[in-house]
Design a protein around this motif. Sequence first.
Motif, mmCIF file in Angstrom:
data_model
loop_
_atom_site.group_PDB
_atom_site.id
_atom_site.type_symbol
_atom_site.label_atom_id
_atom_site.label_comp_id
_atom_site.label_asym_id
_atom_site.label_seq_id
_atom_site.Cartn_x
_atom_site.Cartn_y
_atom_site.Cartn_z
ATOM 1 N N VAL A 1 0.843 -1.202 0.000
ATOM 2 C CA VAL A 1 0.000 0.000 0.000
ATOM 3 C C VAL A 1 0.876 1.248 0.000
ATOM 4 O O VAL A 1 0.637 2.200 -0.760
ATOM 5 C CB VAL A 1 -0.953 0.003 1.215
ATOM 6 N N ALA A 2 1.918 1.261 0.842
ATOM 7 C CA ALA A 2 2.804 2.418 0.905
ATOM 8 C C ALA A 2 3.545 2.619 -0.415
ATOM 9 O O ALA A 2 3.798 3.760 -0.833
ATOM 10 C CB ALA A 2 3.800 2.254 2.054
ATOM 11 N N GLN B 1 -6.034 9.324 9.061
ATOM 12 C CA GLN B 1 -5.382 8.426 10.012
ATOM 13 C C GLN B 1 -5.349 6.995 9.512
ATOM 14 O O GLN B 1 -4.442 6.229 9.833
ATOM 15 C CB GLN B 1 -6.111 8.483 11.365
ATOM 16 N N GLY B 2 -6.332 6.623 8.693
ATOM 17 C CA GLY B 2 -6.368 5.257 8.174
ATOM 18 C C GLY B 2 -5.113 4.895 7.403
ATOM 19 O O GLY B 2 -4.583 3.780 7.527
ATOM 20 N N LEU B 3 -4.604 5.833 6.603
ATOM 21 C CA LEU B 3 -3.390 5.558 5.848
ATOM 22 C C LEU B 3 -2.204 5.353 6.785
ATOM 23 O O LEU B 3 -1.376 4.455 6.578
ATOM 24 C CB LEU B 3 -3.103 6.705 4.879
ATOM 25 N N ARG B 4 -2.111 6.166 7.830
ATOM 26 C CA ARG B 4 -1.011 6.007 8.787
ATOM 27 C C ARG B 4 -1.104 4.656 9.493
ATOM 28 O O ARG B 4 -0.093 3.983 9.712
ATOM 29 C CB ARG B 4 -1.036 7.138 9.814
ATOM 30 N N ASP B 5 -2.320 4.263 9.858
ATOM 31 C CA ASP B 5 -2.501 2.980 10.545
ATOM 32 C C ASP B 5 -2.079 1.817 9.645
ATOM 33 O O ASP B 5 -1.382 0.897 10.079
ATOM 34 C CB ASP B 5 -3.964 2.800 10.955
ATOM 35 N N VAL B 6 -2.515 1.860 8.379
ATOM 36 C CA VAL B 6 -2.268 0.746 7.470
ATOM 37 C C VAL B 6 -0.798 0.652 7.068
ATOM 38 O O VAL B 6 -0.252 -0.439 6.916
ATOM 39 C CB VAL B 6 -3.156 0.867 6.212
ATOM 40 N N THR B 7 -0.125 1.794 6.925
ATOM 41 C CA THR B 7 1.245 1.789 6.391
ATOM 42 C C THR B 7 2.330 1.876 7.459
ATOM 43 O O THR B 7 3.504 1.913 7.127
ATOM 44 C CB THR B 7 1.440 2.959 5.404
ATOM 45 N N VAL C 1 -1.337 13.076 -1.458
ATOM 46 C CA VAL C 1 -0.861 12.547 -0.169
ATOM 47 C C VAL C 1 -1.440 13.350 0.991
ATOM 48 O O VAL C 1 -1.785 12.799 2.037
ATOM 49 C CB VAL C 1 0.684 12.551 -0.129
ATOM 50 N N LEU D 1 2.065 4.949 -2.927
ATOM 51 C CA LEU D 1 2.101 6.393 -2.696
ATOM 52 C C LEU D 1 3.154 7.085 -3.557
ATOM 53 O O LEU D 1 3.102 8.302 -3.747
ATOM 54 C CB LEU D 1 2.385 6.682 -1.218
ATOM 55 N N SER E 1 -4.680 12.357 2.772
ATOM 56 C CA SER E 1 -4.724 11.136 3.573
ATOM 57 C C SER E 1 -5.209 11.417 4.983
ATOM 58 O O SER E 1 -5.035 12.517 5.515
ATOM 59 C CB SER E 1 -3.340 10.493 3.621
#
Length: 371
Positions: A205-206, A222-228, A217, A209, A220
């Motif tokens: 996923v990262a 919090q979901g992106l931070r959690d997943v990556t 970017v 980006l 984005s």
Amino acid sequence: MTGVVPVPGDAPTSTAGPVLVIGTGLIGASVALALRERGTEVWLQDRDPEALSVAVERGAGLPRPAAGEPALVIVAVPPAAAPSVVIEVLRSTVNATVSDVVSTKARLQREIETSGLDASAIARFVPGHPMAGREVSGPAAARADLFADRVWALTPSAATDLTRTRQVAALVESLGAVPVITSPDEHDRAVALTSHTPQVVASTVAAGLADLGDTGVRLSGQGLRDVTRLAASDPGLWAEILASNAEPVAGALDSLIDRLAAVRDGLRAGEAGAAAVRTSLEAGVVGHRRVPGKHGAAPVTWAVVAVSVADRPGELGRLFADAGATGVNLEDVRIEHAQGRPTGLVELEVSPESASSLADGLRTTGWDVRF
């Protein structure tokens, strides 16, 4: 992990030293720091003199002396190097119990048992894997509390002496971890899905980006931070880990690809595929409910009281002090930082029946509460 049971309660409750830790990266140095905190004599060994020096400076132990045999050895080297190191330790020691922290077990166990070692040496080996870590590496990132309340899998074989398993269980408990016993194959199938696949997903996923512009970017959440978050992990180490558990990980990825394909095909089918997409999302909810909750108990749905907090020294401490004054127990805390503004949204998770009391109490002390 299905079928995992606690180590028998008659395991020793203390760990006698000296303990030799081979490999002073994040895990090895954290083991050493935790043991030193508890007064255990620790010897350190690492082929990287700089890593060894940092670990010694941090108080993790002293370099291995030229003479003397440790009571217990923890091998904390990368997966590819682990078999040869374990075999060498078992050959060069007479009575030391030997364990490891490698994240895959079946392949290592097979290499030890087919190495030509005699049965008495193999009986001294207790394979292990602490279910703990960080997205940063090296002895400078080590923490004595890294294993607190974390599961530490032990995968002894039929050839392993039970007394040795209890000795390693005692060490694990002394670090604050929870020892559990499972088989090497069951362990590897489980971590393929619960640990190795999440790492691959985070990294892929990262990687996407790279093709997204700066404006994209910034959109984005919090979901992106959690997943990556896991994507920052050491690629070299993870390439070794995945290779050491290749077939179980490949199988887990096959299943994931099938589930992703079902969502993709449903989306492309438009209205006709809406039910398939919803079914996939509902299956995710069911799976999420199986993730262990606080202290390993059954998961619980908490109420969220969100509070806007200025990004300046002392504000979080003041918030927690005011929350404590309400008498409400905080079950969990998450922080989402606002983009372009010096504030953050702190989400306080509490029991549903306590949420109103917490929100009202914080409002009376001037906090901007979103509840």
